[in-house]
Design an enzyme around this catalytic site. Structure first.
Site, PDB file in Angstrom:
ATOM      1  N   LEU A 543      71.724  -2.777  18.813  1.00 21.66           N
ATOM      2  CA  LEU A 543      71.273  -1.382  18.776  1.00 21.66           C
ATOM      3  C   LEU A 543      69.822  -1.292  18.330  1.00 21.66           C
ATOM      4  O   LEU A 543      69.143  -0.329  18.626  1.00 21.66           O
ATOM      5  CB  LEU A 543      72.149  -0.563  17.828  1.00 21.66           C
ATOM      6  CG  LEU A 543      73.597  -0.343  18.242  1.00 21.66           C
ATOM      7  CD1 LEU A 543      74.346   0.382  17.156  1.00 21.66           C
ATOM      8  CD2 LEU A 543      73.678   0.441  19.543  1.00 21.66           C
ATOM      9  N   GLY A 544      69.381  -2.284  17.593  1.00 21.14           N
ATOM     10  CA  GLY A 544      68.000  -2.203  17.160  1.00 21.14           C
ATOM     11  C   GLY A 544      67.681  -3.297  16.191  1.00 21.14           C
ATOM     12  O   GLY A 544      68.548  -4.067  15.784  1.00 21.14           O
ATOM     13  N   GLU A 545      66.402  -3.381  15.832  1.00 19.34           N
ATOM     14  CA  GLU A 545      66.050  -4.398  14.849  1.00 19.34           C
ATOM     15  C   GLU A 545      64.839  -3.969  14.068  1.00 19.34           C
ATOM     16  O   GLU A 545      64.065  -3.129  14.515  1.00 19.34           O
ATOM     17  CB  GLU A 545      65.856  -5.747  15.523  1.00 19.34           C
ATOM     18  CG  GLU A 545      64.470  -6.113  15.951  1.00 19.34           C
ATOM     19  CD  GLU A 545      64.480  -7.417  16.741  1.00 19.34           C
ATOM     20  OE1 GLU A 545      64.600  -8.467  16.095  1.00 19.34           O
ATOM     21  OE2 GLU A 545      64.375  -7.371  17.973  1.00 19.34           O
ATOM     22  N   GLN A 547      62.212  -5.221  10.445  1.00 19.68           N
ATOM     23  CA  GLN A 547      61.508  -6.361   9.883  1.00 19.68           C
ATOM     24  C   GLN A 547      62.464  -7.364   9.237  1.00 19.68           C
ATOM     25  O   GLN A 547      62.277  -8.565   9.333  1.00 19.68           O
ATOM     26  CB  GLN A 547      60.504  -5.860   8.867  1.00 19.68           C
ATOM     27  CG  GLN A 547      59.456  -6.871   8.547  1.00 19.68           C
ATOM     28  CD  GLN A 547      58.386  -6.264   7.658  1.00 19.68           C
ATOM     29  OE1 GLN A 547      58.438  -5.088   7.304  1.00 19.68           O
ATOM     30  NE2 GLN A 547      57.431  -7.064   7.281  1.00 19.68           N
ATOM     31  N   PHE A 548      63.485  -6.850   8.559  1.00 19.62           N
ATOM     32  CA  PHE A 548      64.343  -7.752   7.811  1.00 19.62           C
ATOM     33  C   PHE A 548      65.764  -7.817   8.340  1.00 19.62           C
ATOM     34  O   PHE A 548      66.629  -8.391   7.705  1.00 19.62           O
ATOM     35  CB  PHE A 548      64.395  -7.347   6.343  1.00 19.62           C
ATOM     36  CG  PHE A 548      63.058  -7.413   5.692  1.00 19.62           C
ATOM     37  CD1 PHE A 548      62.396  -8.630   5.573  1.00 19.62           C
ATOM     38  CD2 PHE A 548      62.442  -6.272   5.210  1.00 19.62           C
ATOM     39  CE1 PHE A 548      61.156  -8.701   4.977  1.00 19.62           C
ATOM     40  CE2 PHE A 548      61.197  -6.341   4.619  1.00 19.62           C
ATOM     41  CZ  PHE A 548      60.547  -7.553   4.502  1.00 19.62           C
ATOM     42  N   GLY A 549      66.036  -7.168   9.422  1.00 23.27           N
ATOM     43  CA  GLY A 549      67.423  -7.216   9.861  1.00 23.27           C
ATOM     44  C   GLY A 549      67.632  -6.621  11.229  1.00 23.27           C
ATOM     45  O   GLY A 549      66.686  -6.264  11.919  1.00 23.27           O
ATOM     46  N   VAL A 551      70.630  -4.268  13.788  1.00 19.96           N
ATOM     47  CA  VAL A 551      71.847  -3.465  13.863  1.00 19.96           C
ATOM     48  C   VAL A 551      72.546  -3.806  15.167  1.00 19.96           C
ATOM     49  O   VAL A 551      71.936  -3.750  16.233  1.00 19.96           O
ATOM     50  CB  VAL A 551      71.532  -1.959  13.833  1.00 19.96           C
ATOM     51  CG1 VAL A 551      72.824  -1.162  13.779  1.00 19.96           C
ATOM     52  CG2 VAL A 551      70.661  -1.612  12.644  1.00 19.96           C
ATOM     53  N   LYS A 582      75.136  -3.508  10.389  1.00 21.60           N
ATOM     54  CA  LYS A 582      73.740  -3.619   9.994  1.00 21.60           C
ATOM     55  C   LYS A 582      73.635  -4.892   9.184  1.00 21.60           C
ATOM     56  O   LYS A 582      74.378  -5.065   8.217  1.00 21.60           O
ATOM     57  CB  LYS A 582      73.432  -2.410   9.111  1.00 21.60           C
ATOM     58  CG  LYS A 582      71.996  -2.037   9.008  1.00 21.60           C
ATOM     59  CD  LYS A 582      71.908  -0.719   8.261  1.00 21.60           C
ATOM     60  CE  LYS A 582      70.620  -0.001   8.545  1.00 21.60           C
ATOM     61  NZ  LYS A 582      70.525   1.270   7.845  1.00 21.60           N
ATOM     62  N   ASP A 686      65.214  11.767   8.107  1.00 20.96           N
ATOM     63  CA  ASP A 686      65.029  11.466   9.531  1.00 20.96           C
ATOM     64  C   ASP A 686      66.135  12.107  10.357  1.00 20.96           C
ATOM     65  O   ASP A 686      66.750  11.461  11.193  1.00 20.96           O
ATOM     66  CB  ASP A 686      64.982   9.951   9.739  1.00 20.96           C
ATOM     67  CG  ASP A 686      64.510   9.591  11.145  1.00 20.96           C
ATOM     68  OD1 ASP A 686      64.000  10.486  11.841  1.00 20.96           O
ATOM     69  OD2 ASP A 686      64.680   8.439  11.540  1.00 20.96           O
TER      70      ASP A 686
END
Ligand SMILES: *[C@@H]1O[C@H](CO)[C@@H](O)[C@H](O)[C@H]1NC(C)=O
Ligand SMILES: *[C@@H]1O[C@H](CO)[C@@H](O)[C@H](O)[C@H]1NC(C)=O
Ligand SMILES: *[C@@H]1O[C@H](CO)[C@@H](O)[C@H](O)[C@H]1NC(C)=O
Length: 830
Positions: A543-545, A547-549, A551, A582, A686
């Protein structure tokens, strides 16, 4: 229904195939070539074939501006962006075009010079041989052939690699002929209603061109204003007065690329009746199929609107007439008539079948034998130099990141906190994309000293090296304005100011921000989430990424054992469920790990029916994971984009629909979820449709993955490398003063509601650049009635729009609470 043209501009930005090879070698030609290894076909952006670029042969003459690289796209395209690059050839090339011009043609014979909205032809190109420079074309081009013409300065050789971005022009409109737009005098000022970007001949009338009516930009409600800068009043519209047209109508003829089966015509008209401007009262259209005009026209009279002065699209049904040209007579209903956009919808399925079939077979390559010896050594040396260079660059970057990032973070935080010196960088027309091996990725970042950087909508890799172009006047002064600022501060709740626990950045996700006070209360209790066996998770999609991880969307087996009784998740025994996972990369630093643990702690306490739940964690081994619910219909933004409101368009396109009452139901659930969060003093920071998930029967739960999803990178504005801000959803005080409170969440709720009522077909303020959005924020702060509000969506009832406007109240105290918003929505339930 008003998003067609906005749609073009925001979505129509795909590379048309120079770099990927969909444009064939035979469709790339040039006026000349320096050698076979620098022929036209090597002018592909980001490719290193041949000697690394197209280079023209420059025969002695200085100032020879007639060299060109030509691309044939085989059919008409809407081109919104161009990219250029020089010849790098692994380090041995250093030729590039500092400036260039563009010519284009729709038929291959009449060539038109592109000019920007201020009339300038020359485009700033490259500064070095390796960086890709992207330029927005304002106005965009509708063409089949495009020529890049380097402006040659004899002090330097020029080579180019290029790409075009856009999409196919399905309207098929090749030209329109119309009477010249006229001039209005309003309170002694001239309003110029000429066609500002017409590219055909302009004599007594306009012939053989396209212009304002097809440039994908709709005019504002008030025709004297424009969203384009530095232009004359009336820029957005072409307009006529009935005094020059004794027949009572204006006739415009549209020519198409071939015979088409027409369904509708949409005309974007101004309706500022207080200034005697109105939509047309009747339109009569004639069709030409072969050579003759059909005897019987169609005629349509829209309902006149004397109540709402907004500009709007008037849709005219064309009843599946077959035609290659259409002539329409638009009848005046008042003294003035003004159009900003006219689009035609025709049978596109048929269009595809008549396209030239794709050519197959390998591209023909020139025989390179006579160059072999030479180029092998050159390649070897080039590689060595490049490798050394890359190593040096990597070392420098690593050192630089460690030292500077810390400093810059401090600096940027101070800048946000310190209102008086908050300085805003402004997006410029230029985007530079740094190659991995280019030294400028170091220098450009070092040079930048601004607070914000923009993420380019093409993809997360595109960043603008930020430049401090301009500061809002209030924020560059230090003494005089202090008083006013203190007043501002009194209006803002204090709890969230300094002691906020910042949870940004673990996966790039912007999680709930919590006042430290609440945090203390929370930390007393133990984390009540259970460990989940990692092996029961099956990866489905990223689903996304951040800097440190990352999803991931996963399927989980046996998840029902991990759900509380109070949890209404109708899972059938032993079935898999979709979850979002996550995870923190094993190499994440200590701060990121701590933030991740805090996030788990907070998430585990959130148990509202409209909030995404934390189901379980994997903490026994790296990578650490948190497993949250995911809903089967994905996020609300994608969900609504796939749907249409009930009505005309849906009928025509067979698209699935969502009724207004379901839309209203979803909005109420978001309000209810936010009511719950705000009751706990949680600030979301957000809220947007991309962060709401949709389940069965239009159930909604609020989540927070948005920022880590590449899909939405265009929605965010980047601040010094790490934090990324959704400026189009942010209140003025969040942008200018860095304050995030429940009231700023209320602001974002208003924007979210607006997104829903436009069915997410366009970004908020899609006509404004990031720069202009920030400038508009400045107007909210100054409050001299020059701020632009999001317009009332066509299907939005008045009380709901009133609610939105109240969410965007300048004074945070006058914005409604989520409690009140929820109540208002219940009260105006359809
Ligand atoms: C339209 O009018 C403006 C203002 O007089 C003028 O500057 C501009 O050149 C005109 N544009 C065209 C295409 O004629
Ligand atoms: C035009 O399109 C409509 C709907 O797709 C179809 O029913 C009709 O037969 C078409 N007309 C012609 C002349 O092809
Ligand atoms: C233009 O329109 C106005 C308002 O409808 C009307 O009063 C006027 O007579 C018209 N002028 C001409 C020349 O037709």
């Amino acid at each position: 229904a008003e998003f067609f043209s906005y749609f073009w501009k925001s979505v129509c930005r795909s590379p048309l195939g120079m770099s990927r090879g969909q444009i064939l070698d035979e469709d790339i030609s040039a006026s000349s070539q320096w050698s076979d290894s620098t022929a036209a076909k090597y002018g592909r952006l980001d490719c290193e074939e041949g000697d690394g670029a197209w280079c023209p042969e420059i025969a002695g003459e200085p100032e020879n501006m007639n060299e060109f690289l030509q691309i044939d796209l085989r059919s008409l395209h809407f081109i919104t962006l161009v990219g250029t690059q020089g010849r790098h050839a692994g380090g041995i090339g250093n030729e590039f075009a500092q400036t260039y011009k563009i010519k284009y043609s729709r038929d291959g014979s009449r060539w038109i010079s592109w000019r920007n909205r201020q009339g300038k032809e020359v485009i700033e190109g490259n500064r070095n041989a390796y960086d890709i420079v992207l330029k927005d074309l304002e106005p965009p081009i509708i063409a089949r052939f495009v020529r890049f013409m380097p402006v040659i300065d004899h002090s330097m050789n020029v080579c180019m690699r290029v790409e075009l971005y856009g999409c196919e022009w399905l309207d098929g409109l090749v030209s329109y002929n119309s009477p010249l737009g006229q001039q209005m005098t309003l309170n002694g000022h001239h309003i110029y209603l000429n066609d500002s970007v017409y590219d055909g001949a302009m004599g007594y009338s306009m012939t053989e061109g396209l212009g304002q009516l097809t440039d994908g930009m709709c005019g504002l409600d008030d025709f004297t204003h424009s969203h384009v800068y530095n232009v004359w009043p009336g820029y957005d519209y072409v307009g006529w007065t009935n005094e020059s047209f004794l027949s009572g109508y204006v006739e415009i003829m549209f020519e198409f690329d071939r015979t088409r089966n027409f369904t509708t015509m949409k005309v974007h008209c101004n309706n500022m009746f207080s200034r005697r401007v109105k939509t047309f009262q009747k339109v009569v259209c004639y069709f030409r199929s072969e050579l003759d005009w059909e005897a019987t026209p169609i005629s349509f009279s829209p309902v006149m609107d004397d109540v709402n002065p907004s500009a709007r699209f008037v849709t005219v049904s064309l009843y599946n007439h077959m035609a290659s040209a259409i002539k329409c007579q638009y009848y005046f209903s008042d003294i003035w008539m003004m159009f900003s956009e006219i689009t035609f919808q025709s049978d596109t399925a048929m269009y595809n079948t008549t396209l030239a079939p794709p050519k197959t077979g390998p591209p023909i390559r020139d025989d390179p034998t006579h160059k072999v010896d030479d180029s092998n050594t050159r390649i070897l040396i080039g590689c060595l130099v490049a490798i050394i260079f890359i190593l040096v660059v990597i070392i420098v970057i690593i050192l630089w990141r460690q030292v500077w990032q810390k400093m810059l973070e401090k600096v940027s935080r101070r800048m946000l906190d310190d209102e008086l010196t908050a300085s805003l960088s402004i997006q410029s027309e230029t985007f530079t994309y740094n190659n991995n091996n280019s030294p400028s990725s170091v220098s450009s970042e070092q040079e930048s000293n601004s607070t914000y950087e923009r993420i380019f909508p093409l993809g997360p890799d595109y960043q603008e090296p930020s430049r401090l172009v301009r500061k809002l006047p209030e924020f560059s002064q230090t003494s005089e304005d202090t008083g006013e600022f203190q007043n501002v501060q009194e209006g803002v709740p204090h709890y969230a100011e300094a002691d906020i626990v910042n949870l940004q950045g673990v996966t790039g996700g912007n999680t709930y921000a919590v006042p430290a006070l609440t945090m203390d209360l929370l930390s007393g209790k133990d984390v009540a989430v259970e460990e989940f066996p990692r092996k029961l998770l099956t990866f489905k999609e990223k689903l996304g990424e951040g800097q440190f991880g990352e999803v991931h969307l996963c399927e989980a087996e046996g998840m029902q054992d991990f759900m509380d009784e109070d949890f209404s998740f109708d899972v059938i025994e032993n079935q898999t469920v979709l979850v979002a996972v996550k995870m923190l990369r094993a190499d994440a630093n200590k701060n990121a790990r701590n933030d991740f643990l805090k996030e788990i702690k907070i998430m585990s306490r959130l148990k509202g029916p409209n909030i995404i739940r934390l189901l379980a964690v994997c903490m026994s081994s790296d990578p650490l994971c948190m497993i949250t619910e995911y809903m089967e219909n994905g996020d609300l933004n994608q969900f609504l984009s796939r749907h249409e409101p009930e009505g005309m368009i849906a009928l025509l396109s067979n698209a699935p629909t969502v009724s207004y009452s379901n839309l209203h139901h979803m909005a109420s659930q978001i309000a209810s979820g936010m009511k719950y969060l705000s009751s706990l003093n949680f600030v979301h920071r957000d809220l947007a449709t991309r962060n709401c998930l949709v389940g069965k029967n239009y159930t909604i739960k609020i989540a927070d993955f948005g920022m880590s999803r590449n899909l939405y990178s265009g929605d965010y504005y980047r601040i010094q490398g790490r934090a990324v801000l959704p400026i189009r959803w942010m209140s003025w005080e969040s942008i200018l003063l860095g304050k995030f409170t429940t009231s700023s969440d209320v602001w974002a709720f208003g924007v979210t509601l607006w997104e829903m009522l436009t069915f997410c077909k366009e970004q908020p303020y899609s006509q404004l650049s990031d720069e202009q959005v920030i400038e508009n924020t400045g107007e909210f702060f100054r409050d001299q009635r020059r701020q632009i509000y999001l317009p009332q969506p066509p299907m939005c009832p008045d009380p709901v729009y009133k609610l939105m406007l109240s969410c965007w109240n300048r004074n945070t105290k006058e914005r409604p609470s989520f409690q009140e918003i929820h109540q208002t929505l219940l009260d105006c339930k359809p």
